[in-house]
Design a protein around this motif. Structure first.
Motif, short mmCIF file in Angstrom:
data_model
loop_
_atom_site.label_atom_id
_atom_site.label_comp_id
_atom_site.label_asym_id
_atom_site.label_seq_id
_atom_site.Cartn_x
_atom_site.Cartn_y
_atom_site.Cartn_z
N GLY A 1 0.82 -1.21 0.00
CA GLY A 1 0.00 0.00 0.00
C GLY A 1 0.86 1.26 0.00
N SER A 2 2.11 1.12 0.41
CA SER A 2 3.00 2.27 0.44
C SER A 2 3.71 2.49 -0.89
CB SER A 2 4.04 2.11 1.56
OG SER A 2 4.87 1.00 1.30
N GLY A 3 3.34 1.71 -1.91
CA GLY A 3 3.87 1.95 -3.25
C GLY A 3 4.93 0.98 -3.70
N ILE A 4 5.34 0.06 -2.87
CA ILE A 4 6.34 -0.93 -3.26
C ILE A 4 5.65 -1.98 -4.13
CG2 ILE A 4 7.93 -2.69 -2.40
CD1 ILE A 4 8.17 -1.05 0.17
N GLU A 5 6.40 -2.52 -5.10
CA GLU A 5 5.83 -3.50 -6.03
C GLU A 5 5.41 -4.77 -5.27
OE1 GLU A 5 7.29 -6.11 -9.79
OE2 GLU A 5 7.98 -4.04 -9.68
N ALA A 6 4.24 -5.27 -5.60
CA ALA A 6 3.68 -6.43 -4.90
C ALA A 6 4.35 -7.73 -5.36
CB ALA A 6 2.19 -6.51 -5.16
N GLU A 7 4.53 -8.63 -4.41
CA GLU A 7 5.06 -9.96 -4.67
C GLU A 7 4.02 -10.98 -4.24
OE1 GLU A 7 8.70 -10.72 -2.69
OE2 GLU A 7 9.73 -9.02 -3.56
N PRO A 8 4.01 -12.13 -4.89
CA PRO A 8 3.08 -13.17 -4.45
C PRO A 8 3.45 -13.68 -3.06
CG PRO A 8 4.07 -13.72 -6.57
CD PRO A 8 4.74 -12.49 -6.08
N LEU B 1 0.59 -18.82 -9.64
CA LEU B 1 0.27 -20.25 -9.60
C LEU B 1 1.50 -21.13 -9.81
CD1 LEU B 1 -3.13 -20.32 -11.50
CD2 LEU B 1 -2.72 -20.46 -9.05
N LEU B 2 2.42 -20.71 -10.65
CA LEU B 2 3.63 -21.50 -10.89
C LEU B 2 4.47 -21.58 -9.61
CD1 LEU B 2 5.49 -23.04 -12.81
CD2 LEU B 2 6.57 -20.84 -13.36
N LYS B 3 4.67 -20.44 -8.96
CA LYS B 3 5.44 -20.42 -7.72
C LYS B 3 4.75 -21.26 -6.64
CE LYS B 3 7.10 -17.43 -4.06
NZ LYS B 3 7.02 -16.15 -3.41
N ASN B 4 3.44 -21.12 -6.53
CA ASN B 4 2.70 -21.89 -5.53
C ASN B 4 2.74 -23.39 -5.83
OD1 ASN B 4 2.08 -19.57 -4.15
ND2 ASN B 4 0.05 -19.37 -5.04
N SER B 5 2.66 -23.76 -7.10
CA SER B 5 2.74 -25.17 -7.47
C SER B 5 4.11 -25.75 -7.12
CB SER B 5 2.48 -25.34 -8.97
OG SER B 5 1.20 -24.88 -9.30
N ILE B 6 5.15 -25.00 -7.39
CA ILE B 6 6.50 -25.44 -7.05
C ILE B 6 6.65 -25.58 -5.54
CG2 ILE B 6 8.93 -24.75 -7.07
CD1 ILE B 6 8.37 -23.57 -9.88
N GLU B 7 6.08 -24.64 -4.80
CA GLU B 7 6.16 -24.72 -3.33
C GLU B 7 5.38 -25.92 -2.79
OE1 GLU B 7 4.86 -20.83 -2.13
OE2 GLU B 7 6.90 -20.07 -2.10
N ILE B 8 4.26 -26.26 -3.40
CA ILE B 8 3.50 -27.44 -2.98
C ILE B 8 4.33 -28.70 -3.24
CG2 ILE B 8 1.47 -28.87 -3.50
CD1 ILE B 8 -0.03 -26.17 -4.00
N ILE B 9 5.01 -28.74 -4.38
CA ILE B 9 5.89 -29.87 -4.68
C ILE B 9 7.04 -29.94 -3.68
CG2 ILE B 9 7.53 -30.78 -6.39
CD1 ILE B 9 5.57 -29.67 -8.55
#
Length: 172
Positions: A43-50, A136-144
């Motif tokens: 919210g302070s303007g920094i780029e959002a990350e998943p 979704l790709l990052k989350n899928s890799i983390e689930i693996i």
């Protein structure tokens, strides 16, 4: 009644369900606080990350659940001492492979439940908070990765149980 059903019945009244849902609640609180922290930062303007799926409660929950179930499936308390339960099965005409398979199926069932419930908890927390930064790709890799961690812990526990089985067989 099969051996696996008898084992499930034997540990039925222990607290594995309570542990599972306790860690799920702890996981939910952690994900919720991460979402809030990310919303404030972004919210302070920094780029959002998943938001990462993997958190300490998720990893800790898997390890503790496996250790707890291993303790209740492979150990029994007799006369104030913990005894390796497979010595009790020496007189039963069941193959060791079948015993290990049944016991580890129970452990794997609870671990899979925990991972699936964690995925649902993660998704629900994101949806209810309108958190749109999803990868979704990052989350899928983390689930693996989490699944691989569970397999590694299961392999270590299996190795320890096999060593304990051989050690207690020599003592008799």
């Amino acid at each position: 009644m099969s051996f696996i059903d008898k084992e499930k019945e034997r540990i039925k009244y222990n607290y594995q369900g309570l542990i599972l849902f306790g860690f799920l609640f702890f996981y939910f609180i952690t994900v919720q606080s991460d979402i809030t922290r990310h919303k404030v930062i972004f919210g302070s303007g920094i780029e959002a990350e998943p938001l990462s799926f993997i958190t300490y409660p998720l990893i800790l929950g898997i390890v503790i659940l496996i250790m707890y179930l291993n303790s209740h499936l492979f150990w029994i308390k007799e006369q104030g001492k913990k005894v390796f339960i497979l010595r009790k099965y020496d007189i039963i005409p069941i193959d060791r492979k079948e015993i290990y398979t049944a016991k580890f199926k129970i452990i794997i069932e609870y671990v899979i439940k925990y991972i699936i419930y964690s995925i649902f908890t993660y998704i629900l927390a994101l949806v209810f908070n309108s958190y749109k930064e999803i990868n979704l790709l990052k989350n899928s890799i983390e689930i693996i990765e989490v699944s691989l961690l569970a397999l590694i812990v299961l392999a270590i526990v299996l190795f320890i149980n096999i060593l304990q089985d051989k050690k207690t067989k020599k003592e008799i």
